[in-house]
Motif scaffolding. Sequence first.
Motif, short mmCIF file in Angstrom:
data_model
loop_
_atom_site.label_atom_id
_atom_site.label_comp_id
_atom_site.label_asym_id
_atom_site.label_seq_id
_atom_site.Cartn_x
_atom_site.Cartn_y
_atom_site.Cartn_z
N THR A 93 -5.17 -6.55 11.96
CA THR A 93 -6.20 -5.73 12.81
C THR A 93 -5.72 -4.31 12.34
N LEU A 94 -6.42 -3.32 12.90
CA LEU A 94 -6.11 -1.82 12.60
C LEU A 94 -4.72 -1.47 13.52
N GLU A 95 -4.70 -2.06 14.82
CA GLU A 95 -3.44 -1.79 15.77
C GLU A 95 -2.17 -2.33 14.89
N GLU A 96 -2.37 -3.44 14.32
CA GLU A 96 -1.11 -4.04 13.70
C GLU A 96 -0.74 -3.34 12.57
N PHE A 97 -1.86 -2.75 11.74
CA PHE A 97 -1.46 -1.99 10.70
C PHE A 97 -0.81 -0.58 10.84
N ARG A 98 -1.34 -0.14 11.95
CA ARG A 98 -0.53 1.25 12.83
C ARG A 98 0.79 1.09 12.78
N GLU A 99 0.95 -0.09 13.43
CA GLU A 99 2.46 -0.54 13.80
C GLU A 99 3.37 -0.73 12.56
N ILE A 100 2.96 -1.29 11.51
CA ILE A 100 3.53 -1.47 10.32
C ILE A 100 3.96 -0.47 9.69
N MET A 101 3.01 0.65 9.58
CA MET A 101 3.17 1.60 8.72
C MET A 101 4.07 2.64 9.51
N ALA A 102 3.86 2.66 10.89
CA ALA A 102 4.82 3.47 11.73
C ALA A 102 6.19 3.11 11.86
N ASN A 103 6.41 1.62 11.28
CA ASN A 103 8.08 1.37 11.54
C ASN A 103 8.32 0.87 9.96
N LEU A 104 7.98 1.48 9.08
CA LEU A 104 8.36 1.20 7.63
C LEU A 104 9.97 1.80 7.30
N CYS B 46 0.87 -1.18 -0.08
CA CYS B 46 -0.10 0.13 -0.04
C CYS B 46 0.97 1.29 -0.13
N GLY B 47 0.10 2.33 -0.40
CA GLY B 47 1.12 3.74 -0.37
C GLY B 47 1.55 3.98 1.16
N ARG B 48 2.51 4.88 1.23
CA ARG B 48 2.91 5.66 2.47
C ARG B 48 1.80 6.34 3.30
N THR B 49 1.91 6.52 4.28
CA THR B 49 0.91 7.46 5.04
C THR B 49 1.43 8.23 5.95
N ASP B 50 2.97 8.81 5.75
CA ASP B 50 3.62 9.68 6.67
C ASP B 50 3.99 11.15 5.96
N PHE B 51 3.13 11.32 4.88
CA PHE B 51 3.00 12.77 4.26
C PHE B 51 2.03 13.10 3.57
N GLN B 52 1.62 14.19 3.10
CA GLN B 52 0.43 14.84 2.55
C GLN B 52 -0.89 14.34 3.19
N GLN B 53 -0.63 14.69 4.48
CA GLN B 53 -2.16 14.53 5.12
C GLN B 53 -2.32 12.95 5.31
N GLY B 54 -1.26 12.16 5.27
CA GLY B 54 -1.59 10.73 5.55
C GLY B 54 -2.02 10.11 6.72
N ASP B 55 -2.79 9.15 6.49
CA ASP B 55 -3.35 8.66 7.95
C ASP B 55 -3.59 7.05 7.78
N ALA B 56 -2.95 6.34 8.66
CA ALA B 56 -2.97 4.84 8.60
C ALA B 56 -4.48 4.36 8.84
N ASP B 57 -5.04 5.12 9.79
CA ASP B 57 -6.51 4.45 10.03
C ASP B 57 -7.28 4.84 8.95
N ALA B 58 -7.11 6.10 8.35
CA ALA B 58 -8.05 6.32 7.05
C ALA B 58 -7.60 5.34 5.90
#
Length: 249
Positions: free
Chosen positions: A196-207, A137-149
């Motif tokens: 899960t959402l929590e797991e996805f948040r962790e994945i994206m936060a640690n790319l 999936c695409g990154r969520t760490d710029f341009q108003q990115g949001d892992a939850d969304a």
Amino acid sequence: MIFRQLFEPLSSTYTYLLGCEETGLALLIDPVIASMERDLKELQRLGLKLAYSVETHVHADHITAALELKKKVGSKIAAPAAEQLSCADTSLEESKPFQVGSIVLNPLHTPGHTSGHFAYLFNDRIFTGDALLIEGCGRTDFQQGDADALYQSVREKLFSLPEDTLVYPAHDYKDRHVSTIAQEKKRNPRLGGDRTLEEFREIMANLNLPYPKFIDYAVPGNKQCGVCPPNLPENLGKYCQQMTESAQG
């Protein structure tokens, strides 16, 4: 319907050409300025007239060809209303089909990679932009990115499509061309299975991906539908689009 998947290697971007055989009109989804002449030659070879360039979002890794195509062949620009591009001729909204000849795109707002990101459903296929890549999936760490969304966009909206829907992403870095909703639901390591959402948040936060090398030039240029910034370094200026590799996901 005429369909071509075209690849730009510098940013590993897929551009999609859809042509209406009845009217001879065509659209390009996510055209890249580096490949504009190639795309125009392909349109000419197929006997098609470009009616619209269609953007999935404001890109951070290349300059769109939308404005230059408009100048050169008179095509119009369609972009997500949520991206608020004043340069767009048509602002696309969810649940409002967009038609060029016999081609009807159904826009889906899929925020997360960017807040205004859209995907486009066309018959048996979905053009997912950067929201859903093949096994990624695409990154969520710029341009108003949001892992939850992004999790909600993919899991609740894209994964609700029929499982045999073909998935055509905006990028691929491993020479893959197409997937399906069923495959992504099963095999996507970030969003598939029982993730899960929590797991996805962790994945994206640690790319730990590097800051995109072209973003500071591409985003302002693409907010103007494809303008090369005046402060572009000399080594990038000759073709505007020349850049170093900048993985998006």
